[in-house]
Structure formats: C-alpha cells, structure tokens
Enzyme design. Sequence first.
Site, PDB file in Angstrom:
ATOM      1  N   CYS A   1       0.866  -1.184   0.000  1.00 61.85           N
ATOM      2  CA  CYS A   1       0.000   0.000   0.000  1.00 61.85           C
ATOM      3  C   CYS A   1       0.897   1.226   0.000  1.00 61.85           C
ATOM      4  CB  CYS A   1      -0.847   0.064   1.269  1.00 61.85           C
ATOM      5  SG  CYS A   1      -1.355  -1.532   1.911  1.00 61.85           S
TER       6      CYS A   1
ATOM      7  N   GLU B   1      -7.486   9.116   1.476  1.00 63.86           N
ATOM      8  CA  GLU B   1      -6.939   8.625   0.215  1.00 63.86           C
ATOM      9  C   GLU B   1      -8.014   8.304  -0.799  1.00 63.86           C
ATOM     10  OE1 GLU B   1      -2.786   6.517   1.531  1.00 63.86           O
ATOM     11  OE2 GLU B   1      -4.494   5.184   1.292  1.00 63.86           O
TER      12      GLU B   1
END
EC number: 5.3.3.2
Length: 233
Positions: free
Chosen positions: A88, A150
């Site tokens: 990630c 995000e």
Amino acid sequence: MTDSNDVGMDAVQRRLMFEDECILVDENDRVVGHDTKYNCHLMEKIEAENLLHRAFSVFLFNSKYELLLQQRSKTKVTFPLVWTNTCCSHPLYRESELIAENVLGVRNAAQRKLLDELGIVAEDVPVDEFIALGRMLYKAPSDGKWGEHELDYLLFIVRDVKLEPNPDEVADIKYVSREELKEIVKKADAGDEAVKLSPWFRLVVDNFLMKWWDHVEKGTLIEAADMKTIHKL
C-alpha cells in the site's frame, strides 16, 4: 517544519515523509496539486484543508490463489505493525506516475514500491499484468496526529514472485487462503492484539475481496473491473 513529536521518527521514514511528494486530487480524482507525504498524513491538515491524495493497494496472489499479506514495520509513521494487503503506497508527483492512460502512472508506482518494500523485481511484476479493479475514497485516523485520506486504486495481480522484504518497511509476510483470511478477520474482530488489520484493507475485505477472489480463481478479473465508480466508504 517539524515539531517535538517528530523527534522519535525513524530516519528512513522521516526522509520519505519530506522527500516524497504525493499527488493531491479532488473527490473526482482530478489532480489539483501536490504536497509532502508529511503534510498529506497530518490529521489537522487533512481536516483543515481537506487534503486528499492518490494511493494504491496491491493484492498479489500466487498460482495457488493465495493472497500475500504484509505486516507493516514498527517504524511506519501510520499504522505500525498492522497487517494489510501486499503493498500500500502512493504514486508520486513525477511524470512516470502521473500518466492517466490505462492507469499507467499508478501501475508504475506499484511496480516501484513492490521492489522497495518486498524486493520483488520488475520482471516478476510487469506493469501490464496489474489489473485495476476499482477506486475507493476513505478517511482513517491512525493515532491523534497521523491518518489517511486517500483515493485508493485497487490493483490485483496473479504472479509467483521471489520475495526479499525490506525491514524498514515490512515486519512480516505471509500467504493466506480465503479460509485463512476469514479466520484472521474473526480474530481481529474478537480484539486479538496480534492481528490488527489496516482500515483500507478491512474496507476492501468487507466490500469487495471475496467476490473478486472468485474472479482471481476463474481468471476473469477483467470482468470485475469498474474504474468509472469511485466508492465512497
């Protein structure tokens, strides 16, 4: 500008926090600017300026259709020692990672970070093998100071790879079957301190992963892709 709370920050993580420039986007994923990784993860900045940055989450499966999980290193500024999907991170504000066509910029970033975090060489994860299945928008505080806001691209890839995890980034790794992941989720839900899951991984598990795993096994991932929708979770 650092403050006294940053004194204990690991040197590698500190360098990345100030050198890496994340891509700022609006809620429709249009690029609106760039800022340091540091500012993009400060909750007060996120709240005051509604800073939203582009990110990606890689889900790498081996040829037995097991998913590779990583435990984030203890020196990570956000979500240390938390278990999550394979990799990630963020595409950076640079030409090669801003390419919109065929999500190439995000794929380039994913290839870069798989090498950086897990020692997976580019030949093992060709950019055209990543399948972008969707995008999600989420906000998640990590502790009082740090957090995430995000717009996350979800990338799937099925490849057998050689792994050399980078201890600055990764504490542990393991491949899991679908049933093993269900057991891990049960333990996390029961409050087992040894299996904390990242909030973005948990969102994918709860909303998409099991049905997408079917497509992994059938080799029909392309059919599951929906890059028009931005899922606000």
